[in-house]
Design a protein around this motif. Sequence first.
Motif, PDB file in Angstrom:
ATOM      1  N   THR A  34      -5.086  -5.653  -6.188  1.00  0.00           N
ATOM      2  CA  THR A  34      -3.883  -4.977  -6.217  1.00  0.00           C
ATOM      3  C   THR A  34      -4.059  -3.487  -6.028  1.00  0.00           C
ATOM      4  OG1 THR A  34      -4.117  -4.631  -8.638  1.00  0.00           O
ATOM      5  CG2 THR A  34      -2.822  -6.712  -7.784  1.00  0.00           C
ATOM      6  N   ASP A  35      -4.983  -2.843  -6.128  1.00  0.00           N
ATOM      7  CA  ASP A  35      -5.181  -1.435  -5.766  1.00  0.00           C
ATOM      8  C   ASP A  35      -5.434  -1.126  -4.330  1.00  0.00           C
ATOM      9  OD1 ASP A  35      -5.116  -0.505  -8.496  1.00  0.00           O
ATOM     10  OD2 ASP A  35      -7.121  -0.770  -8.581  1.00  0.00           O
ATOM     11  N   LEU A  36      -5.840  -2.210  -3.530  1.00  0.00           N
ATOM     12  CA  LEU A  36      -5.995  -2.097  -2.088  1.00  0.00           C
ATOM     13  C   LEU A  36      -5.058  -1.944  -1.359  1.00  0.00           C
ATOM     14  CD1 LEU A  36      -8.666  -2.478   0.280  1.00  0.00           C
ATOM     15  CD2 LEU A  36      -7.974  -4.935   0.104  1.00  0.00           C
ATOM     16  N   PRO A  37      -4.646  -1.049  -0.491  1.00  0.00           N
ATOM     17  CA  PRO A  37      -3.724  -0.737   0.262  1.00  0.00           C
ATOM     18  C   PRO A  37      -3.289  -1.864   1.043  1.00  0.00           C
ATOM     19  CG  PRO A  37      -4.802   1.253   0.171  1.00  0.00           C
ATOM     20  CD  PRO A  37      -5.781   0.222  -0.195  1.00  0.00           C
ATOM     21  N   GLU A  38      -1.764  -2.297   1.061  1.00  0.00           N
ATOM     22  CA  GLU A  38      -1.520  -3.497   1.786  1.00  0.00           C
ATOM     23  C   GLU A  38      -2.124  -3.458   3.241  1.00  0.00           C
ATOM     24  OE1 GLU A  38       2.723  -6.004   2.523  1.00  0.00           O
ATOM     25  OE2 GLU A  38       2.641  -4.358   0.965  1.00  0.00           O
ATOM     26  N   ASP A  39      -2.039  -2.254   3.891  1.00  0.00           N
ATOM     27  CA  ASP A  39      -2.577  -2.377   5.411  1.00  0.00           C
ATOM     28  C   ASP A  39      -3.884  -2.502   5.287  1.00  0.00           C
ATOM     29  OD1 ASP A  39      -3.103   0.314   4.308  1.00  0.00           O
ATOM     30  OD2 ASP A  39      -2.687   1.120   6.392  1.00  0.00           O
ATOM     31  N   GLU A  40      -4.738  -2.471   4.464  1.00  0.00           N
ATOM     32  CA  GLU A  40      -6.083  -2.765   4.389  1.00  0.00           C
ATOM     33  C   GLU A  40      -6.439  -4.440   4.075  1.00  0.00           C
ATOM     34  OE1 GLU A  40      -8.657   0.006   2.509  1.00  0.00           O
ATOM     35  OE2 GLU A  40      -7.131   1.818   2.965  1.00  0.00           O
ATOM     36  N   VAL A  41      -5.414  -4.822   3.525  1.00  0.00           N
ATOM     37  CA  VAL A  41      -5.865  -6.209   2.929  1.00  0.00           C
ATOM     38  C   VAL A  41      -6.194  -7.240   4.104  1.00  0.00           C
ATOM     39  CG1 VAL A  41      -4.796  -8.348   1.800  1.00  0.00           C
ATOM     40  CG2 VAL A  41      -4.350  -5.997   0.781  1.00  0.00           C
ATOM     41  N   GLY A  42      -5.512  -7.331   5.188  1.00  0.00           N
ATOM     42  CA  GLY A  42      -5.715  -8.142   6.207  1.00  0.00           C
ATOM     43  C   GLY A  42      -7.202  -7.851   7.186  1.00  0.00           C
ATOM     44  N   PRO A  43      -7.453  -6.667   7.148  1.00  0.00           N
ATOM     45  CA  PRO A  43      -8.755  -6.172   7.926  1.00  0.00           C
ATOM     46  C   PRO A  43      -9.933  -6.492   6.807  1.00  0.00           C
ATOM     47  CG  PRO A  43      -7.217  -4.528   8.330  1.00  0.00           C
ATOM     48  CD  PRO A  43      -6.643  -5.533   7.632  1.00  0.00           C
ATOM     49  N   PHE A  44      -9.803  -6.272   5.447  1.00  0.00           N
ATOM     50  CA  PHE A  44     -10.671  -6.649   4.549  1.00  0.00           C
ATOM     51  C   PHE A  44     -10.955  -8.163   4.627  1.00  0.00           C
ATOM     52  CE2 PHE A  44     -12.058  -7.714   0.190  1.00  0.00           C
ATOM     53  CZ  PHE A  44     -13.254  -7.068   0.231  1.00  0.00           C
ATOM     54  N   PHE A  45      -9.931  -8.977   4.374  1.00  0.00           N
ATOM     55  CA  PHE A  45     -10.198 -10.381   4.366  1.00  0.00           C
ATOM     56  C   PHE A  45     -10.857 -11.109   5.596  1.00  0.00           C
ATOM     57  CE2 PHE A  45      -8.182 -10.009   0.163  1.00  0.00           C
ATOM     58  CZ  PHE A  45      -9.166 -10.732  -0.786  1.00  0.00           C
ATOM     59  N   ALA A  46     -10.273 -10.371   6.660  1.00  0.00           N
ATOM     60  CA  ALA A  46     -10.871 -10.805   8.001  1.00  0.00           C
ATOM     61  C   ALA A  46     -12.564 -10.915   8.020  1.00  0.00           C
ATOM     62  CB  ALA A  46     -10.313 -10.063   9.270  1.00  0.00           C
ATOM     63  N   ARG A  47     -13.011  -9.632   7.424  1.00  0.00           N
ATOM     64  CA  ARG A  47     -14.324  -9.523   7.195  1.00  0.00           C
ATOM     65  C   ARG A  47     -14.870 -10.481   6.202  1.00  0.00           C
ATOM     66  NH1 ARG A  47     -11.767  -5.567   9.836  1.00  0.00           N
ATOM     67  NH2 ARG A  47     -12.932  -4.215  11.082  1.00  0.00           N
ATOM     68  N   VAL A  48     -14.249 -10.815   5.078  1.00  0.00           N
ATOM     69  CA  VAL A  48     -14.671 -11.828   4.329  1.00  0.00           C
ATOM     70  C   VAL A  48     -14.851 -13.120   4.757  1.00  0.00           C
ATOM     71  CG1 VAL A  48     -14.057 -13.176   2.039  1.00  0.00           C
ATOM     72  CG2 VAL A  48     -13.885 -10.607   2.221  1.00  0.00           C
ATOM     73  N   ARG A  49     -13.769 -13.477   5.693  1.00  0.00           N
ATOM     74  CA  ARG A  49     -13.676 -14.806   6.412  1.00  0.00           C
ATOM     75  C   ARG A  49     -14.982 -14.815   7.246  1.00  0.00           C
ATOM     76  NH1 ARG A  49     -11.528 -16.168  11.581  1.00  0.00           N
ATOM     77  NH2 ARG A  49     -11.021 -18.421  11.554  1.00  0.00           N
ATOM     78  N   ARG A  50     -15.345 -13.572   7.913  1.00  0.00           N
ATOM     79  CA  ARG A  50     -16.513 -13.610   8.801  1.00  0.00           C
ATOM     80  C   ARG A  50     -17.527 -13.908   8.157  1.00  0.00           C
ATOM     81  NH1 ARG A  50     -17.606  -8.377  12.355  1.00  0.00           N
ATOM     82  NH2 ARG A  50     -19.364  -9.297  13.129  1.00  0.00           N
ATOM     83  N   VAL A  51     -17.769 -13.234   6.906  1.00  0.00           N
ATOM     84  CA  VAL A  51     -18.997 -13.211   6.033  1.00  0.00           C
ATOM     85  C   VAL A  51     -19.270 -14.743   5.615  1.00  0.00           C
ATOM     86  CG1 VAL A  51     -20.162 -12.380   4.251  1.00  0.00           C
ATOM     87  CG2 VAL A  51     -19.297 -10.757   5.570  1.00  0.00           C
TER      88      VAL A  51
END
Length: 140
Positions: free
Chosen positions: A51-68
């Motif tokens: 919930t502290d992660l800025p909203e505009d960073e959520v998509g890029p962050f989880f795109a990397r999680v998906r890739r990993v």
Amino acid sequence: MTTCVFCSIVAGESASHLVLDDDTVVAFLDRRPLFPGHVLVVPRTHVETLTDLPEDEVGPFFARVRRVAGAVERGMEAAGSFVALNNRVSQSVPHLHVHVVPRNRKDGLRGFFWPRGHYADEEQARDVAARLRAELADRS
């Protein structure tokens, strides 16, 4: 050295076995893995919880999680993966991190790591759902 162990890894001040290092995340092997190939994915910027992660960073962050997750499954020849994070409770390091764990049938892990329950009745389930919908409506 920084006081956050994950920030120290992100900064290259602490040793780790890097899996991915880009402008958004650093992903590295967990030092105490559930299974070989257990990876932690952390944002470069120090935030404690999802919930502290800025909203505009959520998509890029989880795109990397998906890739990993895909890399862990393929690289470890796993049948699937377990992808999870904790917010505050059971969060051993107060820096947002997602666990990506290779999974195979009969690997010894049993679903979630806590006992599951039931709602007392349909009324309780309706009330809980209404409370959550109200919170979502208040935040939109």
